[in-house]
Write an enzyme that holds these catalytic residues in place. Structure first.
Site, mmCIF file in Angstrom:
data_model
loop_
_atom_site.group_PDB
_atom_site.id
_atom_site.type_symbol
_atom_site.label_atom_id
_atom_site.label_comp_id
_atom_site.label_asym_id
_atom_site.label_seq_id
_atom_site.Cartn_x
_atom_site.Cartn_y
_atom_site.Cartn_z
ATOM 1 N N GLU A 80 12.495 2.376 15.788
ATOM 2 C CA GLU A 80 12.147 0.960 15.867
ATOM 3 C C GLU A 80 10.710 0.784 15.385
ATOM 4 O O GLU A 80 9.842 1.619 15.690
ATOM 5 C CB GLU A 80 12.279 0.479 17.314
ATOM 6 C CG GLU A 80 11.926 -0.986 17.523
ATOM 7 C CD GLU A 80 11.924 -1.373 19.002
ATOM 8 O OE1 GLU A 80 12.128 -2.561 19.281
ATOM 9 O OE2 GLU A 80 11.701 -0.484 19.859
ATOM 10 N N LYS A 179 18.466 -7.147 18.197
ATOM 11 C CA LYS A 179 18.073 -6.696 19.536
ATOM 12 C C LYS A 179 18.192 -7.828 20.546
ATOM 13 O O LYS A 179 17.690 -8.929 20.337
ATOM 14 C CB LYS A 179 16.645 -6.164 19.497
ATOM 15 C CG LYS A 179 16.154 -5.575 20.821
ATOM 16 C CD LYS A 179 14.741 -5.027 20.660
ATOM 17 C CE LYS A 179 14.207 -4.444 21.959
ATOM 18 N NZ LYS A 179 12.822 -3.928 21.802
ATOM 19 N N CYS A 212 15.811 0.343 22.006
ATOM 20 C CA CYS A 212 14.712 0.472 22.962
ATOM 21 C C CYS A 212 15.023 -0.141 24.336
ATOM 22 O O CYS A 212 15.833 0.394 25.083
ATOM 23 C CB CYS A 212 13.437 -0.114 22.362
ATOM 24 S SG CYS A 212 11.919 0.565 23.081
#
Length: 513
Positions: A80, A179, A212
């Site tokens: 990321e 995300k 993440c």
């Protein structure tokens, strides 16, 4: 008769072709990338300046991709923020974004670079995948125009997304994920209107991906495994390590074991922000991992994995519910672990059996140390409650950990080294969830592959004396259904008032160890 024989022949031929085209194992690669950062600015730089910075990072990623392909890797994951870094606001990120189409359009940017406008990042990634016959997972920014007909359209007329993309070995765009769970400081991006569950199939298994901070929440992470039955998770991340329970290699390997999937985690390498820790994890044990706070270089990892790993069934409360909790008198004490108040008991002997409870969770530990050192304190702790700092998520945790000093109130502080070795341990708890992630972390932030396992009745236990001194042995449980019970995330006023305090508190905590 001839028709019947022909059908049989065709069926057998198709079966053989399908079997030949599928792989029982595959070689995975992840690259921990020392990202080149842009200059911090609140205004947008020219597009060419943004492209120049991104191409410098892509030059480094290209070297890792080519090396992985030469070593037989089928797929590689990159981090990321690995192409443009961080330190952006909504305006300054804009020149780094591209319009990423829905993969259903069937597009190979390397062959048709201008089909959806000028997208040099996607073209370069596509050509890297095609030229090296490897699947590439990368994290870039997506932009989508909107107008007043959309009541949620931002005032600048566009949505901006933190986005993972996958190009297959022919260079085709096969997956795009926006995300869902943005971390503090990601105000430059929007949250998609609905959580996206993104999967794709390969000759070496079914894959899903998320990014993440997503790992701490149910959607899309758990949904990918529980409802879409993926074999392998792809995980680009910019992970800042937080001990004792949320260092990258510790938690990501635990998630793989707890969920019964392969997990390919690619982290940034930036020790000044405690960013390091990448790995290739199978459900039974890590296959390769890297943690390095001393150097500034990136690291390529490769390992072989089963295409369809076995997912054992665990009843996480079976064993612990049969143990009677003994009275501990007034020996319990409270101490803070990453802003949460745990209930602890000190381990006072070289061997012992302890139980400690908080709310609905009782934790049971049996252990034997090689020796009881006079200069180190270990404790058994439990937490059952809602964590409310950088996010809101309900935890149930049983943990054996080393305290930072001889002061019991240091239990839960960040510790990186230890001297006490354990010959055996068995840890269990009366969890109210099936989502429990088993962690074992040794001194100097090392994992213990093949040295422990989880039983079907919910015990985390050692298979032999551990190869290094223990930092923590933990069962990290998540009660997703309780996250919303007192969730105020929709209260924008309260969120605005508290965000400053949260940011400052978190920064102070991270800088204090």
């Amino acid at each position: 008769m001839i028709t019947s024989q022909l059908r049989t022949y065709v069926a057998i031929s198709v079966f053989c072709v399908l079997k030949a085209s599928s792989l029982d194992t595959f070689t995975a690669a992840v690259y921990e990338h020392a990202v080149i950062l842009p200059n911090a600015t609140l205004t947008a730089v020219p597009r060419q300046e943004a492209l120049a910075l991104m191409n410098r990072n892509l030059d480094l990623l290209e070297g890792a991709i080519i090396s992985a392909a030469k070593q037989g890797a089928h797929i590689i994951v990159t981090p990321e923020d690995g192409i443009y870094g961080w330190n952006f606001n909504r305006e300054s990120i804009y020149p780094y974004l591209e319009d990423i189409p829905d993969p259903q359009v069937t597009w190979i940017p390397c062959n048709h670079p201008n089909r959806f406008g000028h997208n040099p990042l996607q073209e370069r990634l596509s050509c890297l995948a095609k030229d090296n016959s490897i699947y590439i997972v990368a994290n870039i920014g997506d932009k989508k125009p909107c107008n007043a007909s959309d009541p949620q359209c931002p005032s600048d007329g566009r949505y901006q997304y933190n986005t993972d993309v996958v190009f297959d070995s022919q260079g085709k765009l096969v997956a795009r994920y926006h995300k869902q769970n943005l971390f503090l400081g990601e105000g430059q991006f929007n949250i998609p209107k609905e959580p996206e569950v993104v999967t794709f199939s390969t000759p070496f298994g079914r894959f899903g991906m998320f990014t993440c901070f997503d790992i701490l929440f149910h959607d899309p992470a758990v949904t990918l495994v529980k409802d879409f039955h993926v074999d392998t998770i792809l995980f680009p991340t910019a992970w800042m390590n937080v001990l004792p329970h949320l260092s990258a290699i510790e938690f990501h390997s635990a998630w793989a074991m707890g969920m019964g999937v392969n997990f390919l985690a690619s982290n940034l390498h930036h020790p000044a922000k405690k960013m390091t820790g990448s790995g290739i994890y199978a459900p039974d044990s890590p296959r390769a991992f890297h943690y390095d706070m001393k150097t500034k270089e990136g690291k390529l990892l490769l390992a072989q994995l089963a295409s369809h790993p076995h997912h054992p069934v665990v009843n996480w409360t079976s064993y612990a519910s049969g143990i009677e909790a003994l009275s501990t008198g007034n020996q319990e004490f409270k101490s803070i672990v990453f802003f949460d108040e745990f209930t602890f008991l000190e381990l006072k002997g070289v061997t012992g059996n302890y139980t400690v409870c908080q709310n609905d969770l009782c934790c049971h530990l049996s252990y034997k140390m090689s020796e009881k050192r006079l200069d180190e304190v270990y404790a058994l702790g439990t937490f059952d409650g809602l964590h409310t700092v950088e996010g809101r998520y309900h935890l149930q945790i049983c943990t054996l950990l080393k305290c930072k000093t001889m002061d019991l109130h240091s239990c839960g502080d960040s510790v990186e080294t230890a001297s006490t070795r354990f010959e055996m341990f068995s840890l269990s708890g009366t969890f109210g969830t099936q989502y429990v992630f088993p962690e074992v972390l040794l001194s100097e932030i090392q994992l213990a592959p093949g040295e422990f396992q989880v039983s079907s009745d919910g015990r985390l236990f050692s298979l032999k004396p551990l190869s290094g001194p223990v930092l923590t042995v933990t069962l990290f449980g998540r009660l997703y259904e309780k996250d919303q019970a007192s969730n105020i995330s929709s209260d924008l006023v309260a969120q605005a008032l508290s965000v400053m305090v949260i940011v400052i508190t978190t920064i102070v905590y991270l800088l204090s160890w």
